[in-house]
Design a protein around this motif. Structure first.
Motif, PDB file in Angstrom:
ATOM      1  N   GLY A 105       0.714  -1.112   0.110  1.00 51.44           N
ATOM      2  CA  GLY A 105       0.003  -0.122  -0.013  1.00 51.44           C
ATOM      3  C   GLY A 105       0.796   1.331   0.051  1.00 51.44           C
ATOM      4  O   GLY A 105       0.172   2.469   0.073  1.00 51.44           O
ATOM      5  N   PHE A 106       2.208   1.182  -0.285  1.00 52.99           N
ATOM      6  CA  PHE A 106       2.887   2.419  -0.398  1.00 52.99           C
ATOM      7  C   PHE A 106       3.312   2.784  -1.797  1.00 52.99           C
ATOM      8  O   PHE A 106       3.096   1.993  -2.749  1.00 52.99           O
ATOM      9  N   SER A 107       3.968   3.991  -1.983  1.00 56.68           N
ATOM     10  CA  SER A 107       4.274   4.474  -3.410  1.00 56.68           C
ATOM     11  C   SER A 107       5.861   4.540  -3.447  1.00 56.68           C
ATOM     12  O   SER A 107       6.598   4.822  -2.668  1.00 56.68           O
ATOM     13  N   VAL A 108       6.240   4.008  -4.693  1.00 57.69           N
ATOM     14  CA  VAL A 108       7.771   3.946  -5.124  1.00 57.69           C
ATOM     15  C   VAL A 108       7.825   5.330  -5.846  1.00 57.69           C
ATOM     16  O   VAL A 108       7.350   5.990  -6.756  1.00 57.69           O
ATOM     17  N   VAL A 109       8.902   5.946  -5.340  1.00 56.69           N
ATOM     18  CA  VAL A 109       9.521   7.256  -6.009  1.00 56.69           C
ATOM     19  C   VAL A 109       9.986   6.959  -7.281  1.00 56.69           C
ATOM     20  O   VAL A 109      10.964   6.089  -7.531  1.00 56.69           O
TER      21      VAL A 109
ATOM     22  N   PRO B 110      15.743   1.698  -3.074  1.00 57.74           N
ATOM     23  CA  PRO B 110      14.401   1.925  -3.112  1.00 57.74           C
ATOM     24  C   PRO B 110      14.039   3.160  -2.364  1.00 57.74           C
ATOM     25  O   PRO B 110      14.583   3.108  -1.092  1.00 57.74           O
ATOM     26  N   MET B 111      13.306   4.187  -2.669  1.00 61.94           N
ATOM     27  CA  MET B 111      12.733   5.597  -2.019  1.00 61.94           C
ATOM     28  C   MET B 111      11.294   5.144  -1.996  1.00 61.94           C
ATOM     29  O   MET B 111      10.648   5.291  -2.911  1.00 61.94           O
ATOM     30  N   VAL B 112      10.745   5.091  -0.816  1.00 58.57           N
ATOM     31  CA  VAL B 112       9.302   4.737  -0.591  1.00 58.57           C
ATOM     32  C   VAL B 112       8.563   5.769   0.239  1.00 58.57           C
ATOM     33  O   VAL B 112       8.956   6.017   1.113  1.00 58.57           O
ATOM     34  N   ASN B 113       7.485   6.125  -0.357  1.00 56.94           N
ATOM     35  CA  ASN B 113       6.491   7.177   0.421  1.00 56.94           C
ATOM     36  C   ASN B 113       5.523   6.358   0.993  1.00 56.94           C
ATOM     37  O   ASN B 113       4.695   5.646   0.449  1.00 56.94           O
ATOM     38  N   LEU B 114       5.038   6.715   2.208  1.00 62.27           N
ATOM     39  CA  LEU B 114       3.662   6.466   2.779  1.00 62.27           C
ATOM     40  C   LEU B 114       2.442   6.839   1.972  1.00 62.27           C
ATOM     41  O   LEU B 114       1.372   6.357   2.106  1.00 62.27           O
ATOM     42  N   GLY B 115       2.540   8.182   1.614  1.00 64.30           N
ATOM     43  CA  GLY B 115       1.429   8.611   0.717  1.00 64.30           C
ATOM     44  C   GLY B 115       1.702   8.595  -0.580  1.00 64.30           C
ATOM     45  O   GLY B 115       2.159   7.448  -1.387  1.00 64.30           O
ATOM     46  N   ALA B 116       1.704   9.710  -1.477  1.00 64.92           N
ATOM     47  CA  ALA B 116       1.689   9.346  -2.905  1.00 64.92           C
ATOM     48  C   ALA B 116       3.169   9.410  -3.340  1.00 64.92           C
ATOM     49  O   ALA B 116       4.027   9.959  -2.643  1.00 64.92           O
ATOM     50  N   ALA B 117       3.273   9.240  -4.597  1.00 64.51           N
ATOM     51  CA  ALA B 117       4.839   8.960  -5.226  1.00 64.51           C
ATOM     52  C   ALA B 117       5.543   9.985  -5.753  1.00 64.51           C
ATOM     53  O   ALA B 117       6.606  10.384  -5.447  1.00 64.51           O
ATOM     54  N   GLU B 118       4.696  11.539  -5.690  1.00 67.83           N
ATOM     55  CA  GLU B 118       5.169  12.513  -6.204  1.00 67.83           C
ATOM     56  C   GLU B 118       5.916  13.207  -5.261  1.00 67.83           C
ATOM     57  O   GLU B 118       5.927  13.442  -4.064  1.00 67.83           O
ATOM     58  N   VAL B 119       7.405  13.879  -5.618  1.00 69.18           N
ATOM     59  CA  VAL B 119       8.245  14.336  -4.883  1.00 69.18           C
ATOM     60  C   VAL B 119       8.622  15.850  -5.431  1.00 69.18           C
ATOM     61  O   VAL B 119       8.376  16.182  -6.725  1.00 69.18           O
TER      62      VAL B 119
ATOM     63  N   THR C  53       8.543  14.936  -0.175  1.00 71.07           N
ATOM     64  CA  THR C  53       7.220  14.319  -0.506  1.00 71.07           C
ATOM     65  C   THR C  53       6.002  15.406  -0.838  1.00 71.07           C
ATOM     66  O   THR C  53       6.211  16.427   0.098  1.00 71.07           O
ATOM     67  N   GLU C  54       5.543  15.694  -1.977  1.00 67.96           N
ATOM     68  CA  GLU C  54       4.730  16.768  -2.445  1.00 67.96           C
ATOM     69  C   GLU C  54       3.407  16.827  -1.345  1.00 67.96           C
ATOM     70  O   GLU C  54       3.129  17.950  -0.833  1.00 67.96           O
ATOM     71  N   ASP C  55       2.897  15.685  -0.753  1.00 69.54           N
ATOM     72  CA  ASP C  55       1.784  15.576   0.109  1.00 69.54           C
ATOM     73  C   ASP C  55       2.374  15.731   1.466  1.00 69.54           C
ATOM     74  O   ASP C  55       1.403  15.711   2.443  1.00 69.54           O
ATOM     75  N   GLY C  56       3.589  15.683   1.932  1.00 68.27           N
ATOM     76  CA  GLY C  56       4.069  15.874   3.218  1.00 68.27           C
ATOM     77  C   GLY C  56       4.063  14.745   4.087  1.00 68.27           C
ATOM     78  O   GLY C  56       4.294  14.359   5.164  1.00 68.27           O
TER      79      GLY C  56
END
Ligand code: MG
Length: 248
Positions: free
Chosen positions: A158-162, A202-211, A222-225
């Motif tokens: 359920g996480f996002s890959v940068v 790997p760089m992994v975001n808890l929210g969306a992938a955008e940086v 992360t764009e969404d903080g």
């Protein structure tokens, strides 16, 4: 061109990687609430030089420090400074060493004191996605098998890959060909051969992938903080499979 390293070169890279690993080990030990990221940087620089190496990041395209220190929603390339770590933070520390002309590159995300269950899971999934990527590194396989293994594990959790940043070949330069993306379908790209050395990260975001990149020109966040984690090893491919070089 992807360079193939000889046994002698891989042995030198093992020495370089061991220094990098020992520094991360020490930083992991001293990270605690109240310490500044600049203090961590000082310790890293001192240890690398004492081992006869040089910090590979210092001065790289003008980067002002020996480690990248990226806290919470910072993904990579954070600049060490006077910020004090607080209980519950997570900090990604990325560092490079050059020893006898050979580079190593490794990163880890560490929890500061007690961190939230969500943060624990982010760290566990990111670390495991690196392990899956490494396990997919096989002689005769394709480069993107690694990418696919990372992506599959991250997204299943359920996480996002940068996607804006990637791993890379490494050797007598920090960044060599090929790029090693953290996502994509399997079975594409160059065939993996014995003697290739890749930094898989790997760089992994808890929210969306955008940086996005901060005004300092370096810090990626992360764009969404949302929180972000980063684990990296430099890995050589031998006849019997992958060998992690950035390990004690
Ligand atoms: Mg790297």
């Amino acid at each position: 061109m992807i360079t193939i390293k000889s046994k002698r070169e891989i042995s030198l890279m093992r020495d370089s990687g061991r220094v990098a690993a020992s520094v991360l080990e020490e930083l992991k030990r001293i990270v605690e609430p109240g310490i500044t990221t600049a203090e961590l940087d000082k310790v890293a620089e001192r240890m690398i030089r004492k081992a006869g190496g040089e910090p590979a990041f210092l001065g790289y395209q003008g980067f002002p420090a020996s480690i990248c220190a990226s806290v919470n929603s910072e993904v990579v390339h954070g600049i060490p400074g006077l910020r004090r770590l607080a209980e519950g933070d997570i900090i990604s520390i990325d560092l490079g060493v050059v020893l006898k002309g050979y580079y190593s590159d490794t990163a880890i995300t560490i929890g500061v004191g007690r961190i939230s269950p969500e943060a624990v899971r982010l760290l566990d999934v990111t670390r495991a996605s690196l392990e899956k990527g490494i396990a997919a590194m096989r002689v005769g396989g394709h480069l993107s098998d690694i990418s696919h293994a990372v992506q599959t594990h991250v997204e299943a959790n359920g996480f996002s890959v940068v996607y804006s940043y990637a791993g890379h070949g490494i050797g007598t330069a920090m960044h060599e060909e090929p790029q090693v993306p953290n996502l994509g379908p399997p079975g594409h790209g160059p065939r993996l051969q014995r003697g290739m050395v890749l930094a898989i990260e790997p760089m992994v975001n808890l929210g969306a992938a955008e940086v996005e990149v901060d005004d300092d020109g370096w810090t990626v966040r992360t764009e969404d903080g949302s929180l972000s984690a980063h684990f990296e090893h430099s890995v050589a491919l031998g006849e019997d499979g992958p060998e992690i070089l950035t390990i004690l």
